[in-house]
Design an enzyme around this catalytic site. Sequence first.
Site, PDB file in Angstrom:
ATOM      1  N   THR A 172       0.825  -1.209   0.000  1.00  0.00           N
ATOM      2  CA  THR A 172       0.000   0.000   0.000  1.00  0.00           C
ATOM      3  C   THR A 172       0.863   1.266   0.000  1.00  0.00           C
ATOM      4  O   THR A 172       2.078   1.201   0.104  1.00  0.00           O
ATOM      5  CB  THR A 172      -0.985  -0.033   1.202  1.00  0.00           C
ATOM      6  N   GLY A 227       0.742  -0.791   5.098  1.00  0.00           N
ATOM      7  CA  GLY A 227       1.219  -1.810   6.022  1.00  0.00           C
ATOM      8  C   GLY A 227       0.237  -2.885   6.414  1.00  0.00           C
ATOM      9  O   GLY A 227       0.372  -3.477   7.488  1.00  0.00           O
TER      10      GLY A 227
END
Length: 584
Positions: A404, A490
């Site tokens: 991400t 994360g």
Amino acid sequence: MRVRPWVGAWCIALLCGGAASQTVAPAAHENVNPEAASGYTARQAVSAQRFMVATANPLATQAGYRILQAGGSAVDAAIAAQLVLGLTEPQSSGLGGGAFLVHYAAPKRQLRVYDARETAPAAARPDRFLRDGKPLPFAQAVNNGMSVGTPGLLRGLELAHRQQGKLPWRSLFQPAIALATQGFEVSPRLHSLLVATQAELAAQPAAARYFYASDGQPWPVGHVLKNPEYAEVLRRVADKGADAFYHGDIAHDIVAAVRAHAKPGDLSVADLAGYRAHARDAVCGEYRAYRLCGAPPPSSGPLAVLQMLGIMQHFPMDKLGPRSVEAVHYFAEAGRLAFADRGFYVGDPAFTKVPVRQMLDPGYLARRAALIHPDRSLGTALPGDPAGLLASRAADDALEVPSTSHIVVVDAQGDVLSMTSSIESAFGSKIFVRGFLLNNELTDFSLSFKDPEGRLVANRVQPGKRPRSSMAPMIVFRDDEPYMAVGAPGGSAIINYVAKTLVGVLDWNLDIQQAISLPNLGSRNQATELERGTYLEDMMPALQGMEHEVKTVEFPSGIQGIVIKDGTLIGGTDPRREGLVLGE
């Protein structure tokens, strides 16, 4: 520690130059070990007066900065930056994925969330990731066509631009088109991930041709990589809008790639044609003297962060400080309780009741806080029952893999933006089409859909449903004025990364860079996790004495943040990655 020499080389004529008043964060450091005093200390906060942008990649930040210089809005800058991220940081986000964007419009004093989360195909069924009644091993679920959801990013960006943009849509595509055509240098992070995922990524022929040399080796650091197919897709979307992506031959090629995989998926052209982004109200909560707002379900991120803070509000976090064993203990215990609720109650609100108001009720959070012992860990926390739903719910078993990207922007008129975008795990499904990767977001659904007693999982697979996310883009207000924008990549650890940064700024009075650089920590209702190589490791004996199961782990976060204080913009970016802050 070694300063990356390649950052300056990335500054091409189209994006850099002529900005004598800009303030640039120091370059990131490769393979940095946290310093004993406060974690990572390689960077200093960046200050500016008019506008600021921070992203995970220098070229993306430079693109957003140029848009702000040209009078663009925060949304304009984020679009330009995101399109560059899809090129230079393809492992993390891109056209084949989705996003949550939180936006504050200063003139209207209006807060809005744009939900561009992917959706399950119309043909999807709850047993999608089961074989013989048992969940598939994650490795078998993730890198194939079954994991691909309908991409949402471009529809979300288009909707946000329609409502909040200032510059022409077409102009926002030019930085990424130029870089894709002229080429960009492969960064250390991209190279290292090409090495780490080579077995899976190179197994896909289209991806292998783009990311690896003819001898099968990953492109080295500094190799100039061109992506003309991506440039052509961007040109068409710039000219025709997002319809050029969701209809016609691009859509057909996406579907064909998914269905041609050795483990094919069921994405259809009708799924793409029917995709819609949504504008939603933010989920908000109070912490000390602040009001914090973020993306609502189907994201669990801000909701879990707000639960953690609402629980920690009952403990003297401001007096304990970041080097306190007690602060680590309370932070971890608050995380256990929030993650316990998250696993039972959060899913797509169009398909399941998510008791947001009850989960954030101060009385409920006070009762949850009362479960925390000052001298020993809860171990595995049980969910609460704030809305009388527990008896009908089953536990979620989704696995969210770290990847991400995050963008924060403040523009010259005071608009504030916090956006998290993703294709899920590194390089998504590994399916590469038309110069971009497709997501594997459907593995964010629970692999199981019910328990042995027949109770259903809120986050089970259903046709057209949006998988639960942990993305936590947030904007903080003080005295009804925007004070901070923050977010992180994360996987499910995003929740702890963002909560840590908020505690660092709001409780410990650290500047945003110091708070971002603090060692990462927390519990996801399993072990108490401490960032390896940091001063937190010294706390292991004390925490174990309090019955914590402790693990040291790599936590490469990727947090971006901006604080607005006394008319000054103060920005920070995570030293664990390649990010850059620019402001003027």
